[in-house]
Design an enzyme around this catalytic site. Structure first.
Site, mmCIF file in Angstrom:
data_model
loop_
_atom_site.group_PDB
_atom_site.id
_atom_site.type_symbol
_atom_site.label_atom_id
_atom_site.label_comp_id
_atom_site.label_asym_id
_atom_site.label_seq_id
_atom_site.Cartn_x
_atom_site.Cartn_y
_atom_site.Cartn_z
ATOM 1 N N ASP A 59 0.874 -1.178 0.000
ATOM 2 C CA ASP A 59 0.000 0.000 0.000
ATOM 3 C C ASP A 59 0.915 1.233 0.000
ATOM 4 O OD1 ASP A 59 -1.584 2.164 0.713
ATOM 5 O OD2 ASP A 59 -2.705 1.067 2.241
ATOM 6 N N VAL A 60 0.840 2.040 -1.054
ATOM 7 C CA VAL A 60 1.764 3.188 -1.155
ATOM 8 C C VAL A 60 1.613 4.184 -0.015
ATOM 9 C CG1 VAL A 60 2.132 3.099 -3.663
ATOM 10 C CG2 VAL A 60 0.232 4.456 -2.742
ATOM 11 N N TYR A 152 -9.193 15.578 -5.729
ATOM 12 C CA TYR A 152 -8.231 14.932 -6.638
ATOM 13 C C TYR A 152 -7.291 15.983 -7.231
ATOM 14 C CZ TYR A 152 -6.476 12.279 -10.655
ATOM 15 O OH TYR A 152 -5.673 11.677 -11.586
ATOM 16 N N PRO A 182 -0.897 12.875 -17.470
ATOM 17 C CA PRO A 182 -1.817 12.393 -18.502
ATOM 18 C C PRO A 182 -3.093 13.230 -18.557
ATOM 19 C CG PRO A 182 -1.117 10.604 -17.031
ATOM 20 C CD PRO A 182 -0.732 11.907 -16.382
ATOM 21 N N ILE A 184 -6.922 12.291 -20.548
ATOM 22 C CA ILE A 184 -8.124 11.464 -20.349
ATOM 23 C C ILE A 184 -7.844 10.079 -20.926
ATOM 24 C CG2 ILE A 184 -10.613 11.315 -20.729
ATOM 25 C CD1 ILE A 184 -9.837 13.880 -19.283
ATOM 26 N N ALA A 185 -7.538 9.136 -20.054
ATOM 27 C CA ALA A 185 -7.232 7.764 -20.485
ATOM 28 C C ALA A 185 -8.343 6.838 -20.018
ATOM 29 C CB ALA A 185 -5.896 7.328 -19.909
ATOM 30 N N LYS A 186 -8.737 5.915 -20.885
ATOM 31 C CA LYS A 186 -9.895 5.078 -20.553
ATOM 32 C C LYS A 186 -9.479 3.877 -19.710
ATOM 33 C CE LYS A 186 -14.244 3.439 -22.371
ATOM 34 N NZ LYS A 186 -14.572 3.326 -20.969
HETATM 35 N N1 LIG Z 1 -6.792 7.542 -16.192
HETATM 36 C C1 LIG Z 1 -6.539 8.817 -16.413
HETATM 37 O O1 LIG Z 1 -7.172 9.433 -17.299
HETATM 38 C C2 LIG Z 1 -5.510 9.557 -15.647
HETATM 39 C C3 LIG Z 1 -4.782 8.979 -14.621
HETATM 40 N N2 LIG Z 1 -3.823 9.714 -13.965
HETATM 41 C C4 LIG Z 1 -3.028 9.141 -12.882
HETATM 42 O O2 LIG Z 1 -2.335 7.988 -13.349
HETATM 43 C C5 LIG Z 1 -2.190 7.042 -12.284
HETATM 44 C C6 LIG Z 1 -2.759 5.698 -12.725
HETATM 45 O O3 LIG Z 1 -4.150 5.890 -13.045
HETATM 46 P P1 LIG Z 1 -5.050 4.748 -13.701
HETATM 47 O O4 LIG Z 1 -4.217 3.666 -14.236
HETATM 48 O O5 LIG Z 1 -6.009 5.448 -14.579
HETATM 49 O O6 LIG Z 1 -5.832 4.214 -12.399
HETATM 50 P P2 LIG Z 1 -6.496 2.776 -12.146
HETATM 51 O O7 LIG Z 1 -7.459 2.971 -11.033
HETATM 52 O O8 LIG Z 1 -6.974 2.208 -13.432
HETATM 53 O O9 LIG Z 1 -5.258 1.897 -11.630
HETATM 54 C C7 LIG Z 1 -4.601 2.248 -10.442
HETATM 55 C C8 LIG Z 1 -3.900 1.043 -9.831
HETATM 56 O O10 LIG Z 1 -3.354 1.475 -8.583
HETATM 57 C C9 LIG Z 1 -3.659 0.517 -7.575
HETATM 58 N N3 LIG Z 1 -3.730 1.166 -6.264
HETATM 59 C C10 LIG Z 1 -4.738 1.933 -5.758
HETATM 60 N N4 LIG Z 1 -4.455 2.299 -4.504
HETATM 61 C C11 LIG Z 1 -3.241 1.771 -4.199
HETATM 62 C C12 LIG Z 1 -2.429 1.804 -3.052
HETATM 63 N N5 LIG Z 1 -2.820 2.434 -1.929
HETATM 64 N N6 LIG Z 1 -1.231 1.164 -3.075
HETATM 65 C C13 LIG Z 1 -0.847 0.493 -4.186
HETATM 66 N N7 LIG Z 1 -1.588 0.404 -5.299
HETATM 67 C C14 LIG Z 1 -2.788 1.041 -5.309
HETATM 68 C C15 LIG Z 1 -5.011 -0.058 -8.016
HETATM 69 O O11 LIG Z 1 -5.256 -1.333 -7.412
HETATM 70 C C16 LIG Z 1 -4.853 -0.112 -9.535
HETATM 71 O O12 LIG Z 1 -4.284 -1.340 -9.972
HETATM 72 C C17 LIG Z 1 -2.908 7.655 -11.083
HETATM 73 O O13 LIG Z 1 -1.981 8.293 -10.244
HETATM 74 C C18 LIG Z 1 -3.850 8.672 -11.711
HETATM 75 O O14 LIG Z 1 -4.177 9.698 -10.814
HETATM 76 C C19 LIG Z 1 -3.565 11.000 -14.287
HETATM 77 C C20 LIG Z 1 -4.263 11.618 -15.283
HETATM 78 C C21 LIG Z 1 -5.283 10.950 -16.040
HETATM 79 C C1 LIG Z 2 -9.758 13.939 -14.830
HETATM 80 C C2 LIG Z 2 -8.347 13.797 -14.716
HETATM 81 O O1 LIG Z 2 -7.646 14.677 -15.060
HETATM 82 C C3 LIG Z 2 -7.727 12.660 -14.172
HETATM 83 C C4 LIG Z 2 -8.502 11.423 -13.933
HETATM 84 O O2 LIG Z 2 -6.574 12.699 -13.905
#
Ligand SMILES: NC(=O)C1=CN([C@@H]2O[C@H](COP(=O)(O)OP(=O)(O)OC[C@H]3O[C@@H](n4cnc5c(N)ncnc54)[C@H](O)[C@@H]3O)[C@@H](O)[C@H]2O)C=CC1
Ligand SMILES: CC(=O)C(C)=O
Length: 257
Positions: A59-60, A152, A182, A184-186
Protein backbone atom coordinates in the site's frame (compact mmCIF):
# COMPACT_ATOMS: atom_id res chain seq x y z
CA UNK A 1 23.23 -6.42 -15.59
CA UNK A 2 19.93 -4.88 -16.73
CA UNK A 3 18.59 -1.72 -15.12
CA UNK A 4 15.83 -2.13 -12.51
CA UNK A 5 12.55 -0.21 -12.27
CA UNK A 6 9.71 -0.25 -9.77
CA UNK A 7 6.22 0.82 -10.88
CA UNK A 8 3.61 1.27 -8.13
CA UNK A 9 -0.06 0.57 -8.87
CA UNK A 10 0.92 -1.53 -11.88
CA UNK A 11 -1.53 -4.43 -11.69
CA UNK A 12 -3.76 -2.58 -14.18
CA UNK A 13 -4.39 0.69 -16.01
CA UNK A 14 -1.57 3.10 -16.86
CA UNK A 15 0.86 1.41 -14.44
CA UNK A 16 0.55 -1.91 -16.25
CA UNK A 17 1.22 -0.18 -19.59
CA UNK A 18 4.26 1.55 -18.11
CA UNK A 19 5.61 -1.70 -16.59
CA UNK A 20 5.24 -3.50 -19.91
CA UNK A 21 6.97 -0.69 -21.83
CA UNK A 22 9.90 -0.59 -19.37
CA UNK A 23 10.17 -4.38 -19.74
CA UNK A 24 10.30 -3.89 -23.51
CA UNK A 25 13.01 -1.24 -22.99
CA UNK A 26 15.15 -3.89 -21.26
CA UNK A 27 14.46 -3.10 -17.59
CA UNK A 28 13.88 -5.76 -14.95
CA UNK A 29 10.61 -4.56 -13.47
CA UNK A 30 9.07 -4.83 -10.01
CA UNK A 31 5.30 -4.60 -10.30
CA UNK A 32 3.52 -3.42 -7.20
CA UNK A 33 -0.14 -3.07 -6.21
CA UNK A 34 -2.57 -3.26 -3.31
CA UNK A 35 -4.77 -5.64 -5.35
CA UNK A 36 -2.89 -8.91 -4.92
CA UNK A 37 -5.08 -11.08 -7.16
CA UNK A 38 -4.80 -8.69 -10.12
CA UNK A 39 -1.09 -8.19 -9.41
CA UNK A 40 -0.46 -11.95 -9.62
CA UNK A 41 -2.43 -12.14 -12.88
CA UNK A 42 -0.44 -9.30 -14.44
CA UNK A 43 2.92 -10.69 -13.30
CA UNK A 44 2.01 -14.06 -14.87
CA UNK A 45 0.92 -12.30 -18.09
CA UNK A 46 4.16 -10.28 -18.38
CA UNK A 47 6.35 -13.30 -17.51
CA UNK A 48 4.51 -15.14 -20.31
CA UNK A 49 5.77 -12.40 -22.66
CA UNK A 50 9.33 -13.09 -21.41
CA UNK A 51 9.75 -9.89 -19.39
CA UNK A 52 11.96 -10.15 -16.29
CA UNK A 53 9.38 -9.17 -13.64
CA UNK A 54 8.40 -9.87 -10.05
CA UNK A 55 5.39 -8.66 -8.04
CA UNK A 56 5.33 -7.15 -4.55
CA UNK A 57 2.04 -6.44 -2.78
CA UNK A 58 1.81 -3.22 -0.81
CA UNK A 59 0.00 0.00 0.00
CA UNK A 60 1.76 3.19 -1.15
CA UNK A 61 0.25 5.19 1.70
CA UNK A 62 2.22 3.10 4.22
CA UNK A 63 5.83 4.25 4.58
CA UNK A 64 7.04 0.82 5.75
CA UNK A 65 5.48 -0.84 2.69
CA UNK A 66 7.39 1.53 0.40
CA UNK A 67 10.73 0.86 2.08
CA UNK A 68 9.95 -2.87 1.99
CA UNK A 69 9.18 -2.57 -1.73
CA UNK A 70 12.61 -1.10 -2.46
CA UNK A 71 14.27 -3.75 -0.24
CA UNK A 72 12.50 -6.57 -2.12
CA UNK A 73 13.57 -5.08 -5.45
CA UNK A 74 17.20 -4.82 -4.37
CA UNK A 75 17.21 -8.27 -2.70
CA UNK A 76 15.90 -9.77 -5.93
CA UNK A 77 17.58 -7.75 -8.68
CA UNK A 78 20.63 -6.32 -6.85
CA UNK A 79 20.02 -2.59 -7.48
CA UNK A 80 17.45 0.10 -8.33
CA UNK A 81 17.56 2.66 -11.17
CA UNK A 82 14.04 4.00 -11.65
CA UNK A 83 11.07 4.40 -9.28
CA UNK A 84 7.69 5.27 -10.81
CA UNK A 85 5.20 6.65 -8.25
CA UNK A 86 2.19 5.74 -10.37
CA UNK A 87 -0.49 4.55 -7.92
CA UNK A 88 -3.32 7.01 -7.36
CA UNK A 89 -7.05 7.17 -6.68
CA UNK A 90 -9.85 9.58 -7.52
CA UNK A 91 -12.98 10.98 -5.83
CA UNK A 92 -15.94 12.73 -7.40
CA UNK A 93 -18.10 15.13 -5.37
CA UNK A 94 -19.30 18.72 -5.29
CA UNK A 95 -17.01 20.98 -3.27
CA UNK A 96 -19.64 21.43 -0.52
CA UNK A 97 -19.81 17.66 0.00
CA UNK A 98 -16.08 16.99 0.37
CA UNK A 99 -15.67 14.99 3.58
CA UNK A 100 -12.82 14.55 6.01
CA UNK A 101 -12.68 10.86 5.02
CA UNK A 102 -12.36 11.76 1.29
CA UNK A 103 -9.61 14.30 1.96
CA UNK A 104 -7.63 11.91 4.16
CA UNK A 105 -7.98 8.94 1.79
CA UNK A 106 -6.90 10.84 -1.32
CA UNK A 107 -4.06 12.74 0.32
CA UNK A 108 -2.77 9.56 2.05
CA UNK A 109 -2.53 7.64 -1.22
CA UNK A 110 -1.84 10.31 -3.87
CA UNK A 111 0.44 12.60 -1.86
CA UNK A 112 1.88 10.70 1.13
CA UNK A 113 2.40 7.78 -1.26
CA UNK A 114 4.56 9.88 -3.60
CA UNK A 115 6.57 11.30 -0.68
CA UNK A 116 7.25 7.87 0.87
CA UNK A 117 8.07 6.28 -2.50
CA UNK A 118 10.49 9.12 -3.28
CA UNK A 119 12.17 8.80 0.13
CA UNK A 120 12.56 5.02 -0.17
CA UNK A 121 13.96 5.23 -3.71
CA UNK A 122 16.28 8.18 -3.00
CA UNK A 123 17.76 6.43 0.07
CA UNK A 124 18.63 3.45 -2.12
CA UNK A 125 20.05 5.63 -4.92
CA UNK A 126 22.28 7.43 -2.39
CA UNK A 127 23.48 4.05 -1.00
CA UNK A 128 24.39 3.10 -4.56
CA UNK A 129 26.54 6.27 -4.75
CA UNK A 130 23.86 8.42 -6.37
CA UNK A 131 22.16 8.70 -9.77
CA UNK A 132 18.61 7.48 -10.21
CA UNK A 133 15.30 8.57 -11.61
CA UNK A 134 12.05 9.22 -9.78
CA UNK A 135 8.99 9.64 -11.99
CA UNK A 136 5.66 10.72 -10.50
CA UNK A 137 2.09 10.43 -11.77
CA UNK A 138 0.67 13.94 -11.90
CA UNK A 139 -2.25 14.84 -14.21
CA UNK A 140 -3.88 17.60 -16.21
CA UNK A 141 -5.54 18.05 -12.79
CA UNK A 142 -2.14 19.09 -11.43
CA UNK A 143 -2.18 22.06 -13.85
CA UNK A 144 -5.91 22.86 -13.90
CA UNK A 145 -8.45 22.41 -11.06
CA UNK A 146 -11.63 20.62 -12.14
CA UNK A 147 -15.19 20.93 -10.86
CA UNK A 148 -16.38 17.81 -9.02
CA UNK A 149 -12.73 16.69 -8.81
CA UNK A 150 -11.58 19.25 -6.25
CA UNK A 151 -9.84 16.92 -3.82
CA UNK A 152 -8.23 14.93 -6.64
CA UNK A 153 -7.00 18.14 -8.31
CA UNK A 154 -5.54 19.37 -5.01
CA UNK A 155 -3.61 16.13 -4.55
CA UNK A 156 -2.14 16.40 -8.06
CA UNK A 157 -1.12 20.02 -7.43
CA UNK A 158 0.66 18.71 -4.31
CA UNK A 159 2.41 16.06 -6.44
CA UNK A 160 3.61 18.85 -8.73
CA UNK A 161 4.97 20.79 -5.75
CA UNK A 162 6.77 17.76 -4.25
CA UNK A 163 8.23 17.01 -7.70
CA UNK A 164 9.76 20.50 -7.72
CA UNK A 165 11.11 20.44 -4.15
CA UNK A 166 12.46 16.87 -4.33
CA UNK A 167 14.17 17.68 -7.66
CA UNK A 168 15.91 20.69 -6.07
CA UNK A 169 17.07 18.77 -2.98
CA UNK A 170 18.12 15.54 -4.68
CA UNK A 171 19.98 17.05 -7.64
CA UNK A 172 23.24 17.04 -5.64
CA UNK A 173 23.07 13.22 -5.76
CA UNK A 174 22.42 13.25 -9.53
CA UNK A 175 18.89 12.01 -8.83
CA UNK A 176 16.28 13.46 -11.18
CA UNK A 177 12.61 13.86 -10.23
CA UNK A 178 10.02 14.48 -12.93
CA UNK A 179 6.32 13.85 -13.46
CA UNK A 180 4.06 12.77 -16.31
CA UNK A 181 0.69 14.49 -16.54
CA UNK A 182 -1.82 12.39 -18.50
CA UNK A 183 -5.11 13.73 -19.84
CA UNK A 184 -8.12 11.46 -20.35
CA UNK A 185 -7.23 7.76 -20.48
CA UNK A 186 -9.90 5.08 -20.55
CA UNK A 187 -8.84 3.05 -17.51
CA UNK A 188 -10.87 1.77 -14.54
CA UNK A 189 -10.27 5.19 -12.96
CA UNK A 190 -12.22 6.97 -15.69
CA UNK A 191 -14.96 4.26 -15.65
CA UNK A 192 -15.47 5.11 -11.97
CA UNK A 193 -15.34 8.89 -12.54
CA UNK A 194 -17.94 8.57 -15.30
CA UNK A 195 -20.21 6.45 -13.08
CA UNK A 196 -19.99 8.93 -10.20
CA UNK A 197 -20.57 12.01 -12.41
CA UNK A 198 -23.85 10.45 -13.64
CA UNK A 199 -25.05 10.14 -10.02
CA UNK A 200 -24.65 13.89 -9.53
CA UNK A 201 -26.19 15.03 -12.82
CA UNK A 202 -29.62 13.81 -14.02
CA UNK A 203 -28.88 15.07 -17.55
CA UNK A 204 -25.84 12.79 -17.95
CA UNK A 205 -26.05 9.23 -19.26
CA UNK A 206 -23.32 6.61 -18.65
CA UNK A 207 -20.33 7.36 -20.87
CA UNK A 208 -21.28 11.00 -21.44
CA UNK A 209 -18.95 12.53 -18.84
CA UNK A 210 -16.03 10.69 -20.42
CA UNK A 211 -17.18 11.79 -23.90
CA UNK A 212 -17.58 15.40 -22.75
CA UNK A 213 -14.04 15.56 -21.36
CA UNK A 214 -12.61 13.67 -24.38
CA UNK A 215 -14.34 15.85 -26.96
CA UNK A 216 -12.13 18.79 -25.93
CA UNK A 217 -8.91 16.94 -26.86
CA UNK A 218 -7.26 18.68 -29.84
CA UNK A 219 -5.97 15.41 -31.33
CA UNK A 220 -9.53 14.02 -31.16
CA UNK A 221 -8.90 10.72 -29.45
CA UNK A 222 -8.67 9.65 -25.83
CA UNK A 223 -5.39 8.50 -24.36
CA UNK A 224 -4.07 4.94 -24.17
CA UNK A 225 -1.67 3.50 -21.57
CA UNK A 226 0.89 3.27 -24.42
CA UNK A 227 0.71 7.06 -24.96
CA UNK A 228 1.59 7.59 -21.30
CA UNK A 229 4.24 4.85 -21.32
CA UNK A 230 6.01 6.57 -24.26
CA UNK A 231 6.72 9.60 -22.05
CA UNK A 232 7.67 7.52 -19.00
CA UNK A 233 10.04 5.45 -21.16
CA UNK A 234 11.81 8.68 -22.18
CA UNK A 235 11.94 9.94 -18.57
CA UNK A 236 13.42 6.58 -17.48
CA UNK A 237 16.08 6.68 -20.22
CA UNK A 238 19.45 8.41 -20.33
CA UNK A 239 18.03 10.77 -22.97
CA UNK A 240 16.30 12.62 -20.11
CA UNK A 241 19.42 12.93 -17.91
CA UNK A 242 19.49 16.75 -18.14
CA UNK A 243 15.79 17.16 -17.24
CA UNK A 244 14.65 17.51 -13.64
CA UNK A 245 11.74 19.06 -11.73
CA UNK A 246 9.42 19.04 -14.75
CA UNK A 247 5.74 18.04 -14.78
CA UNK A 248 5.18 17.19 -18.42
CA UNK A 249 1.73 17.13 -19.99
CA UNK A 250 0.84 14.21 -22.25
CA UNK A 251 -2.82 14.88 -23.05
CA UNK A 252 -3.30 15.11 -26.82
CA UNK A 253 -3.72 18.88 -26.53
CA UNK A 254 -6.14 19.61 -23.72
CA UNK A 255 -4.36 21.83 -21.24
CA UNK A 256 -1.95 24.34 -22.76
CA UNK A 257 0.87 25.62 -20.53
N1 LIG B 1 -6.79 7.54 -16.19
C1 LIG B 1 -6.54 8.82 -16.41
O1 LIG B 1 -7.17 9.43 -17.30
C2 LIG B 1 -5.51 9.56 -15.65
C3 LIG B 1 -4.78 8.98 -14.62
N2 LIG B 1 -3.82 9.71 -13.96
C4 LIG B 1 -3.03 9.14 -12.88
O2 LIG B 1 -2.34 7.99 -13.35
C5 LIG B 1 -2.19 7.04 -12.28
C6 LIG B 1 -2.76 5.70 -12.73
O3 LIG B 1 -4.15 5.89 -13.04
P1 LIG B 1 -5.05 4.75 -13.70
O4 LIG B 1 -4.22 3.67 -14.24
O5 LIG B 1 -6.01 5.45 -14.58
O6 LIG B 1 -5.83 4.21 -12.40
P2 LIG B 1 -6.50 2.78 -12.15
O7 LIG B 1 -7.46 2.97 -11.03
O8 LIG B 1 -6.97 2.21 -13.43
O9 LIG B 1 -5.26 1.90 -11.63
C7 LIG B 1 -4.60 2.25 -10.44
C8 LIG B 1 -3.90 1.04 -9.83
O10 LIG B 1 -3.35 1.47 -8.58
C9 LIG B 1 -3.66 0.52 -7.57
N3 LIG B 1 -3.73 1.17 -6.26
C10 LIG B 1 -4.74 1.93 -5.76
N4 LIG B 1 -4.45 2.30 -4.50
C11 LIG B 1 -3.24 1.77 -4.20
C12 LIG B 1 -2.43 1.80 -3.05
N5 LIG B 1 -2.82 2.43 -1.93
N6 LIG B 1 -1.23 1.16 -3.07
C13 LIG B 1 -0.85 0.49 -4.19
N7 LIG B 1 -1.59 0.40 -5.30
C14 LIG B 1 -2.79 1.04 -5.31
C15 LIG B 1 -5.01 -0.06 -8.02
O11 LIG B 1 -5.26 -1.33 -7.41
C16 LIG B 1 -4.85 -0.11 -9.53
O12 LIG B 1 -4.28 -1.34 -9.97
C17 LIG B 1 -2.91 7.65 -11.08
O13 LIG B 1 -1.98 8.29 -10.24
C18 LIG B 1 -3.85 8.67 -11.71
O14 LIG B 1 -4.18 9.70 -10.81
C19 LIG B 1 -3.56 11.00 -14.29
C20 LIG B 1 -4.26 11.62 -15.28
C21 LIG B 1 -5.28 10.95 -16.04
C1 LIG C 1 -9.76 13.94 -14.83
C2 LIG C 1 -8.35 13.80 -14.72
O1 LIG C 1 -7.65 14.68 -15.06
C3 LIG C 1 -7.73 12.66 -14.17
C4 LIG C 1 -8.50 11.42 -13.93
O2 LIG C 1 -6.57 12.70 -13.91
Amino acid sequence: MSKVAIVTGSAGGLGKGIAERLGKDGFSVVLHDINEALLNETVTELKGKNYNVIGVKGDVSKRDDQFNLVKEAVDHFGRLDVFVNNAGIEAVSPFLEITEEQLNRLFHINVNGVVFGTQAAANQFIKQAGKGKIINACSIAGHESYEMLGTYSATKHAVKSFTHSAAKELAKHQITVNAYCPGIAKTKMWDRIDEEMVKYNDDLKPGEAFEKFSSAIALKRYQTPEDVANLVSFLASEDSDYITGQTILTDGGLVFR
